[in-house]
Design an enzyme around this catalytic site. Structure first.
Site, PDB file in Angstrom:
ATOM      1  N   CYS A  18      -2.819  -2.786   8.738  1.00  0.00           N
ATOM      2  CA  CYS A  18      -2.629  -1.342   9.169  1.00  0.00           C
ATOM      3  C   CYS A  18      -2.049  -1.385  10.711  1.00  0.00           C
ATOM      4  O   CYS A  18      -1.048  -0.742  11.057  1.00  0.00           O
ATOM      5  CB  CYS A  18      -3.763  -0.607   9.010  1.00  0.00           C
ATOM      6  SG  CYS A  18      -4.277  -0.573   7.538  1.00  0.00           S
ATOM      7  N   CYS A  74       0.875  -1.362  -0.023  1.00  0.00           N
ATOM      8  CA  CYS A  74      -0.035   0.051  -0.007  1.00  0.00           C
ATOM      9  C   CYS A  74       0.779   1.287  -0.112  1.00  0.00           C
ATOM     10  O   CYS A  74       0.542   2.340  -0.364  1.00  0.00           O
ATOM     11  CB  CYS A  74      -0.951   0.104   1.150  1.00  0.00           C
ATOM     12  SG  CYS A  74      -0.078   0.091   2.608  1.00  0.00           S
TER      13      CYS A  74
HETATM   14 FE1  FES Z   1      -1.876   0.077   4.172  1.00  0.00          FE
HETATM   15 FE2  FES Z   1      -3.452   0.998   5.886  1.00  0.00          FE
HETATM   16  S1  FES Z   1      -3.856   0.518   3.841  1.00  0.00           S
HETATM   17  S2  FES Z   1      -1.327   0.767   6.251  1.00  0.00           S
END
Ligand code: FES
Length: 138
Positions: free
Chosen positions: A104, A35
């Protein structure tokens, strides 16, 4: 849109302990290449206790909420107690996270752990947990 708890929304909208500690005793950084989110934790240690914790997070809302709650949970804890702030503990404290946001909470717990590792290394203490994680990364 995933359903977030009120607590996640609160910590996302009003994150606690945002910023940097210039004379930090330990700094830990953790990111997720998928991400692209990145967290940095700064800690001050006094008498084996975390007297201050701040963070800078470039990431999703959940990552910001996670960083905020981790900092809040960690302040005042001994290093050993702070090690027990695992991703599962963080997610529970936030009232749960949607499944696709679980990574996360990993970032927050790991960044704090890395800051503790960094502090201990500066004291000349070898840190096994860090080496183990790096082995896993390979
Ligand atoms: Fe990667 Fe939240 S989407 S840390």
């Amino acid at each position: 849109m995933p359903a977030y708890s009120e607590k996640v929304m609160d910590h996302f909208m009003n994150p606690r302990n945002v910023g940097e500690i210039e004379d930090a005793d330990g700094i830990g950084e953790e990111g997720n290449p998928v991400c692209g989110d990145l967290m940095t934790f700064y800690i001050k240690v006094n008498d084996n206790r975390l007297s201050d914790v701040k963070f800078k997070t470039f990431g999703c809302g959940a990552a910001i909420a996670v960083s905020s709650i981790v900092s809040e949970m960690a302040i005042g804890k001994t290093l050993e107690e702070a090690r027990k702030i695992t991703p599962a503990v963080v997610a529970k404290e936030l009232g749960g996270l949607p499944k696709n946001k679980n990574h996360c909470s990993n970032l927050g717990a790991q960044a704090l752990n890395r800051a503790i590792d960094n502090y201990l290394e500066k004291q000349g203490i070898k840190v096994k947990t860090r080496r183990r994680r790096e082995d896993e990364d390979e």
